[in-house]
Design a protein around this motif. Structure first.
Motif, PDB file in Angstrom:
ATOM      1  N   ARG A 151       0.560  -1.574   0.142  1.00  0.00           N
ATOM      2  CA  ARG A 151       0.244   0.013  -0.012  1.00  0.00           C
ATOM      3  C   ARG A 151       0.623   1.269   0.218  1.00  0.00           C
ATOM      4  NH1 ARG A 151      -4.524   2.253   4.211  1.00  0.00           N
ATOM      5  NH2 ARG A 151      -4.828   4.508   3.250  1.00  0.00           N
ATOM      6  N   ARG A 152       2.337   1.448   0.897  1.00  0.00           N
ATOM      7  CA  ARG A 152       2.338   2.047   1.268  1.00  0.00           C
ATOM      8  C   ARG A 152       3.265   2.769  -0.378  1.00  0.00           C
ATOM      9  NH1 ARG A 152       6.429   1.816   5.112  1.00  0.00           N
ATOM     10  NH2 ARG A 152       7.193   3.855   4.710  1.00  0.00           N
ATOM     11  N   ALA A 153       4.002   1.502  -0.484  1.00  0.00           N
ATOM     12  CA  ALA A 153       4.657   1.650  -2.324  1.00  0.00           C
ATOM     13  C   ALA A 153       4.009   2.398  -3.187  1.00  0.00           C
ATOM     14  CB  ALA A 153       4.847   0.318  -2.231  1.00  0.00           C
ATOM     15  N   LEU A 154       2.589   1.762  -3.637  1.00  0.00           N
ATOM     16  CA  LEU A 154       1.468   2.387  -4.442  1.00  0.00           C
ATOM     17  C   LEU A 154       1.428   3.699  -4.162  1.00  0.00           C
ATOM     18  CD1 LEU A 154      -0.666  -1.286  -4.232  1.00  0.00           C
ATOM     19  CD2 LEU A 154       0.531  -0.181  -6.334  1.00  0.00           C
ATOM     20  N   GLU A 155       1.516   3.771  -2.599  1.00  0.00           N
ATOM     21  CA  GLU A 155       0.854   5.502  -3.139  1.00  0.00           C
ATOM     22  C   GLU A 155       1.670   6.669  -2.872  1.00  0.00           C
ATOM     23  OE1 GLU A 155      -0.481   5.679   2.149  1.00  0.00           O
ATOM     24  OE2 GLU A 155      -2.491   5.005   1.236  1.00  0.00           O
ATOM     25  N   TYR A 156       3.038   6.021  -2.173  1.00  0.00           N
ATOM     26  CA  TYR A 156       4.654   6.677  -2.788  1.00  0.00           C
ATOM     27  C   TYR A 156       4.997   7.416  -4.422  1.00  0.00           C
ATOM     28  CZ  TYR A 156       9.195   8.658  -1.309  1.00  0.00           C
ATOM     29  OH  TYR A 156       9.513   9.094  -1.345  1.00  0.00           O
ATOM     30  N   VAL A 157       4.851   6.118  -5.150  1.00  0.00           N
ATOM     31  CA  VAL A 157       3.962   6.206  -6.535  1.00  0.00           C
ATOM     32  C   VAL A 157       3.583   7.112  -7.278  1.00  0.00           C
ATOM     33  CG1 VAL A 157       5.854   4.323  -6.462  1.00  0.00           C
ATOM     34  CG2 VAL A 157       3.670   3.897  -7.302  1.00  0.00           C
ATOM     35  N   LYS A 158       2.817   7.484  -6.552  1.00  0.00           N
ATOM     36  CA  LYS A 158       1.500   8.215  -7.386  1.00  0.00           C
ATOM     37  C   LYS A 158       1.889   9.520  -8.085  1.00  0.00           C
ATOM     38  CE  LYS A 158      -2.701   8.480  -5.851  1.00  0.00           C
ATOM     39  NZ  LYS A 158      -4.375   8.692  -4.484  1.00  0.00           N
ATOM     40  N   ALA A 159       3.715  10.312  -7.267  1.00  0.00           N
ATOM     41  CA  ALA A 159       4.056  11.361  -7.007  1.00  0.00           C
ATOM     42  C   ALA A 159       4.640  11.700  -8.326  1.00  0.00           C
ATOM     43  CB  ALA A 159       4.733  11.750  -6.295  1.00  0.00           C
ATOM     44  N   PHE A 160       5.130  10.621  -9.069  1.00  0.00           N
ATOM     45  CA  PHE A 160       5.961  10.347 -10.073  1.00  0.00           C
ATOM     46  C   PHE A 160       4.888   9.827 -11.634  1.00  0.00           C
ATOM     47  CE2 PHE A 160       7.690   8.873  -6.791  1.00  0.00           C
ATOM     48  CZ  PHE A 160       8.532   7.432  -7.266  1.00  0.00           C
ATOM     49  N   ASP A 161       3.696   9.308 -11.114  1.00  0.00           N
ATOM     50  CA  ASP A 161       3.025   8.374 -12.228  1.00  0.00           C
ATOM     51  C   ASP A 161       3.724   7.741 -12.148  1.00  0.00           C
ATOM     52  OD1 ASP A 161       0.694   7.901 -13.541  1.00  0.00           O
ATOM     53  OD2 ASP A 161       1.494   8.584 -15.587  1.00  0.00           O
ATOM     54  N   GLY A 162       4.756   6.986 -10.836  1.00  0.00           N
ATOM     55  CA  GLY A 162       5.138   4.942 -10.596  1.00  0.00           C
ATOM     56  C   GLY A 162       4.146   4.225 -11.199  1.00  0.00           C
ATOM     57  N   VAL A 163       4.969   3.182 -11.164  1.00  0.00           N
ATOM     58  CA  VAL A 163       3.933   2.158 -11.104  1.00  0.00           C
ATOM     59  C   VAL A 163       4.941   0.560 -10.426  1.00  0.00           C
ATOM     60  CG1 VAL A 163       4.613   1.111 -13.706  1.00  0.00           C
ATOM     61  CG2 VAL A 163       2.821   0.427 -12.667  1.00  0.00           C
ATOM     62  N   ILE A 164       3.376   0.088  -9.655  1.00  0.00           N
ATOM     63  CA  ILE A 164       4.604  -1.078  -9.011  1.00  0.00           C
ATOM     64  C   ILE A 164       4.115  -2.338  -9.477  1.00  0.00           C
ATOM     65  CG2 ILE A 164       4.904  -2.651  -6.521  1.00  0.00           C
ATOM     66  CD1 ILE A 164       5.596   0.602  -6.282  1.00  0.00           C
ATOM     67  N   ALA A 165       5.765  -3.110 -10.069  1.00  0.00           N
ATOM     68  CA  ALA A 165       5.227  -4.166 -10.856  1.00  0.00           C
ATOM     69  C   ALA A 165       5.105  -5.441 -10.482  1.00  0.00           C
ATOM     70  CB  ALA A 165       5.816  -4.451 -11.781  1.00  0.00           C
ATOM     71  N   GLN A 166       4.435  -6.197  -9.677  1.00  0.00           N
ATOM     72  CA  GLN A 166       3.830  -7.616  -8.240  1.00  0.00           C
ATOM     73  C   GLN A 166       4.298  -9.054  -8.925  1.00  0.00           C
ATOM     74  OE1 GLN A 166       4.581  -8.447  -5.407  1.00  0.00           O
ATOM     75  NE2 GLN A 166       3.063  -7.770  -4.314  1.00  0.00           N
ATOM     76  N   HIS A 167       4.916  -9.040  -8.845  1.00  0.00           N
ATOM     77  CA  HIS A 167       5.462 -10.754  -9.194  1.00  0.00           C
ATOM     78  C   HIS A 167       4.767 -11.486  -7.933  1.00  0.00           C
ATOM     79  CE1 HIS A 167       7.949 -14.466  -9.079  1.00  0.00           C
ATOM     80  NE2 HIS A 167       7.077 -14.311  -8.442  1.00  0.00           N
ATOM     81  N   ALA A 168       3.677 -12.003  -7.970  1.00  0.00           N
ATOM     82  CA  ALA A 168       1.885 -12.308  -7.619  1.00  0.00           C
ATOM     83  C   ALA A 168       2.144 -13.491  -7.044  1.00  0.00           C
ATOM     84  CB  ALA A 168       1.248 -11.762  -8.020  1.00  0.00           C
TER      85      ALA A 168
END
Ligand SMILES: NC(=O)N[C@@H](CC(=O)O)C(=O)O
Ligand SMILES: [Zn+2]
Length: 432
Positions: free
Chosen positions: A164-181
């Motif tokens: 959750r924190r990582a998803l929130e953090y990358v919003k600042a620079f329109d980043g994306v979290i790529a998850q190995h599910a």
């Protein structure tokens, strides 16, 4: 002669009309019939060939720094160019891990110096991929490597609070979290897909639910915080259903499927040849069918290779001791043609969409994923759809040999690849 100026004659533009493509100083200047060559340009007869925007891979493991015996940025870049790629996103599970501005800049520079494809580093989400402390995402985003995709790939960001924190953090620079599910509590000791063959062989199974539970959780988290999630190497029918549902909610979720999950099943494990060991594991015919349909429909956005070179020391051993992962860059396009184009699930425009335009958009790679048109950087690949080839492991450009496709014959060959007008591949041969 200008090395970045070309007249490509009689190419079928993304499988449509036949036209010439004029390239001057690395940029497409004209697309049309009967064009005259720009000054100093070389002429290439592309009759019978299909021109696609250069392919873009969202999931490549180059092993530099750390395991240069298995792959270097340069050898992996060469394999990529030969596979029709003009850009690859390099995963962070190197040694040291790409979890600082220093390491992502190093990989980016090595890619630039090799000059065969654009190498876009992916940054780690957590320090050392350990899942405990968030890495300096902002510093990597601000670095010369301009990182926008972050992933602990190889490992799952299992802690939902961290995710959750990582998803929130990358919003600042329109980043994306790529998850190995992969829910680690459900895959401890897993060696292959949990099913009929794992029972027969007595190998610990990796159940589909271990992937699906994380995808469902992360889609919910992404919807909740309004951020961007990309799901790596989707491998099960259930995952496709969850993604369809998440997309119907309007959440910003994208997903990739790998060529091997479109073609091979868990029956391969009965060979006990570790070349077939991969994460997530090869699944069943039912999964293959759902993945192909999901890719055709667009629920799965892109094809990514998960090119995962491993040295013979890590692969020529018994199944349980072998590292997971298989080569992918030089075979991806052919497998997509075999599994999607030949059965009529995708046309060439669909291939361009899933192997070039959408991955370029997800990665934010300007200048890639664009059809040839005046003013566009000449990042292109020329495919011979009528040719076929047989995979000979020793002839691949990777420093590793772990392909599951040895001696298999596939349709379609890459004849030429251009990076900003410079031919990285000509007549199927790497130019450096
Ligand atoms: N896919 C794999 O089986 N292995 C990858 C890691 C990964 O993509 O999860 C690797 O780095 O070797
Ligand atoms: Zn992975």
């Amino acid at each position: 002669m200008n090395v970045n100026s070309w007249l490509i004659q009689n190419a079928s533009i993304v499988g449509r009309e036949t036209a010439d493509i004029a390239i001057e100083n690395g940029v497409v200047t004209e697309v049309g019939t009967g064009l005259t060559a720009p000054e100093g340009a070389r002429v290439l007869d592309a009759t019978g060939l299909i021109a696609l925007p250069g392919l873009v891979d969202l999931h490549t493991h180059l092993r530099e720094p750390g395991r240069e015996d298995a792959e270097t940025v340069e050898s992996g870049s060469r394999a990529a160019a030969l596979g029709g790629y003009t850009a690859v996103c390099a995963m962070a599970n190197t040694s040291p891990v790409a979890d600082t501005a220093g390491v992502v800049e190093q990989v980016w520079r090595l890619g630039r110096d090799a000059g065969l494809v654009d190498v876009q580093p992916i940054g780690a989400v957590t320090v050392g991929l350990k899942g405990e402390h968030m890495a300096e995402l902002g510093a990597m985003a601000d670095s010369a490597a301009n990182v926008r995709i972050f992933s602990d790939d190889g490992f799952c960001v299992a802690d939902p609070k961290m995710m959750r924190r990582a998803l929130e953090y990358v919003k600042a620079f329109d980043g994306v979290i790529a998850q190995h599910a992969e829910e680690p509590a459900l895959t401890a000791g897993a060696q292959m897909h949990e099913g009929e063959f794992s029972s027969q062989l007595g190998l610990a199974g990796w159940p589909a639910v271990a992937e699906e539970a994380i995808i469902a959780r992360d889609c919910l988290l992404t919807g909740h915080v309004g951020s961007r999630l990309h799901v790596c190497h989707v491998s099960t029918a259930g995952s496709v259903e969850i993604l369809r549902w998440a997309k119907s909610k309007g959440w910003r979720v994208t997903a990739e499927v790998c060529p091997h999950h479109l073609l091979l099943t868990d029956e391969r494990a009965t060979t006990y040849d570790p070349v077939n060991k991969v994460n997530p594991p090869l699944r069943t015919d039912t999964d293959i069918e759902a993945l192909r349909a999901g890719l055709a429909e667009g629920v799965i956005d892109v094809v990514a290779t998960d090119h995962a070179p491993h040295s013979s020391e890590d692969k020529d051993c018994e199944w349980a001791a072998a590292r997971p992962g298989m080569l992918g860059l030089q075979t991806a396009l052919s497998i997509v043609v075999k599994t999607m184009v030949e059965p009529g699930l995708l046309d060439w425009d669909g291939v361009a969409e899933r192997m070039s335009r959408r991955p370029a958009r997800i990665a934010g790679l300007d200048g890639h994923g664009l059809d040839p048109a005046p003013g566009v950087p000449a990042n292109l690949t020329l495919i011979d759809p009528a040719a076929s080839w047989t995979v000979v492991p020793n002839e691949l450009a990777s420093l590793s040999r772990n392909t599951p496709y040895a001696q298999m014959t596939f349709p379609a060959t890459v004849r030429a690849t251009f990076l900003r007008g410079e031919a990285t591949v000509l007549e199927g041969k790497a130019q450096k």
